[in-house]
Design an enzyme around this catalytic site. Structure first.
Site, mmCIF file in Angstrom:
data_model
loop_
_atom_site.group_PDB
_atom_site.id
_atom_site.type_symbol
_atom_site.label_atom_id
_atom_site.label_comp_id
_atom_site.label_asym_id
_atom_site.label_seq_id
_atom_site.Cartn_x
_atom_site.Cartn_y
_atom_site.Cartn_z
ATOM 1 N N GLY A 206 -0.441 -1.103 5.836
ATOM 2 C CA GLY A 206 -0.551 -2.199 4.892
ATOM 3 C C GLY A 206 -1.756 -2.035 4.003
ATOM 4 O O GLY A 206 -2.406 -0.981 3.985
ATOM 5 N N ASP B 4 -3.620 -17.586 13.211
ATOM 6 C CA ASP B 4 -2.539 -16.780 12.635
ATOM 7 C C ASP B 4 -1.399 -16.621 13.641
ATOM 8 O O ASP B 4 -0.903 -15.525 13.867
ATOM 9 C CB ASP B 4 -3.080 -15.411 12.217
ATOM 10 C CG ASP B 4 -2.181 -14.698 11.209
ATOM 11 O OD1 ASP B 4 -1.335 -15.381 10.580
ATOM 12 O OD2 ASP B 4 -2.321 -13.473 11.048
ATOM 13 N N TYR C 86 -4.694 -3.267 4.197
ATOM 14 C CA TYR C 86 -5.993 -3.157 4.845
ATOM 15 C C TYR C 86 -6.112 -1.968 5.794
ATOM 16 O O TYR C 86 -7.181 -1.697 6.303
ATOM 17 C CB TYR C 86 -6.303 -4.454 5.605
ATOM 18 C CG TYR C 86 -6.594 -5.602 4.686
ATOM 19 C CD1 TYR C 86 -7.898 -5.886 4.307
ATOM 20 C CD2 TYR C 86 -5.570 -6.387 4.172
ATOM 21 C CE1 TYR C 86 -8.175 -6.931 3.449
ATOM 22 C CE2 TYR C 86 -5.832 -7.440 3.313
ATOM 23 C CZ TYR C 86 -7.137 -7.706 2.953
ATOM 24 O OH TYR C 86 -7.408 -8.741 2.097
#
Length: 385
Positions: free
Chosen positions: A41, A153, A43
């Site tokens: 991804g 999250d 990051y």
């Protein structure tokens, strides 16, 4: 109890300081055999590897230095290590290092992927399977909250599974985790799991981290597991399905919202508490334990109810620090001193949600045996069934 927040703060800071002082620069290929990429991804990425010295499989999480501050890396690694004594939280190998491009740490590998992979869209998991998963996640969250931390999250992508029947699941990805009460900046964008108080765009000054946001996300997660749908796209007045739920919650109507009519009265009472509109009125996640022995779906069957007890103590915290100091973070460490997970062959995956609410948004790479389940859809047409 009043001293617990101080104890947690000191230990986390000590772990971060120790990690920073012992972070080595290494060549990955010298110590690991890369099997395949598990996800990537903006990051960074996650690779499945075999440790050349230990001979064990593990997942290496790579965070790009260009987009990740050292402080953020140290915090995520230290929190993950601090929480790993809980059997329902992803375990750590006690390995952290850096390369020219990445900060890296190792954690256990779960062969069956994550919860997102196995939820059939618009169908959901069988009730006994969902209850097994919910029970374990609730224990993990209770443990995390007992340490004065908030995950922030909670979603299927961050729950790793070790078999398709969810007999063993673990909570993962602590990149967003913060201490309860910590001030944080408001994040633009929302996902279906975002609590309504965080969706209020009129508040621009940020907010303080609170356990209730995890409780809300946990309630939405439970709905998703049982139905294969999201209850709404976002918890805002502009969302028709959310507004229908709000009217029911405020008892302005006696009619159960259309997408909630599949649930029994017992489970609706549970949802009312988990998804209370006012955050101070939300129950704790352990409320779900009282409902495990009842049927949740009108056409479902009841799963087994097993009581679990959480034991959290400062002695356990100190033991973790001692274990940490008795070893090196380097993958060259003697295996007799290394922190080993309780079982082999585990998998870690990163969030696949593209929302900026998560610092770790990843696309999962195809597995050797791809799951047959489809992707959960979030369009309004798909949500309302």
């Amino acid at each position: 109890m009043s001293s617990s927040p101080v104890v947690s703060r000191d230990i986390l800071e000590e772990l971060q300081l120790y990690t920073a002082q012992n972070l080595e620069k290494l060549e990955v290929n010298k110590y690991y055999e890369v099997i395949r990429e598990l996800g990537k991804g903006t990051y960074g990425k996650v690779d499945l590897v075999i440790h050349k010295i230990r001979g064990s499989k593990m997942a290496l999480k790579f965070l790009k230095k260009k987009s990740t501050k050292l402080k953020s890396f140290l915090r995520e690694y230290s929190i993950s290590l601090y929480l790993s004594p809980c059997p329902f939280i992803i375990n750590m190998f006690g390995i952290a290092f850096e390369t020219d491009e990445y900060y890296v740490f190792a954690q256990e590998y779960a062969p069956s992927g994550d919860l997102f992979d196995i939820i059939p869209p618009q169908v959901g998991l069988p009730e006994p399977v969902a209850k097994r998963c919910v029970h374990q996640v609730a224990i993990a969250l209770e443990y995390l909250h007992s340490k004065k931390l908030v995950h922030r999250d909670i979603k299927p992508e961050n729950i790793l599974i070790f078999d398709k029947e969810c007999r063993k699941v673990k909570l993962s990805d602590f990149g967003m985790t913060r201490r309860a009460g910590s001030p944080v900046k408001r994040v633009s964008g929302t996902i279906p799991y975002t609590a309504p108080e965080l969706c209020d765009t009129s508040k621009h000054d940020g907010f303080c981290v609170d356990y209730s946001t995890d409780v809300w996300a946990f309630g939405v997660l439970l709905f998703c597991m049982l139905t294969g749908n999201f209850p709404w796209e976002k918890a805002m007045p502009s969302d028709t399905f959310y507004e229908e739920f709000v009217r029911w919650q405020k008892r302005r109507t006696g009619a159960v919202p259309s997408q909630w009519r599949r649930f029994t009265d017992e489970s609706l009472r549970m949802f009312r508490k988990l998804l209370a509109l006012e955050q101070e009125r939300r129950c704790s996640v352990k409320e779900v334990f009282a409902h495990l022995g009842h049927r949740w779906m009108l056409d479902g069957t009841s799963g087994n109810h097993h009581q679990s007890v959480l034991n959290s103590s400062s002695e356990e915290d100190e033991l973790l620090v001692d274990r940490m100091k008795q070893q090196t973070l380097s993958p060259t460490a003697n295996t007799s001193n290394a922190i080993e997970p309780g079982s082999a062959n585990h998998f870690t995956s990163m969030s696949t949600n593209s929302s900026v609410s998560s610092t770790n948004s990843y696309e999962r790479s195809a597995r050797d045996s791809p799951p047959t389940s489809r992707i959960l859809v979030t369009t309004p047409i798909e949500i309302c069934v």
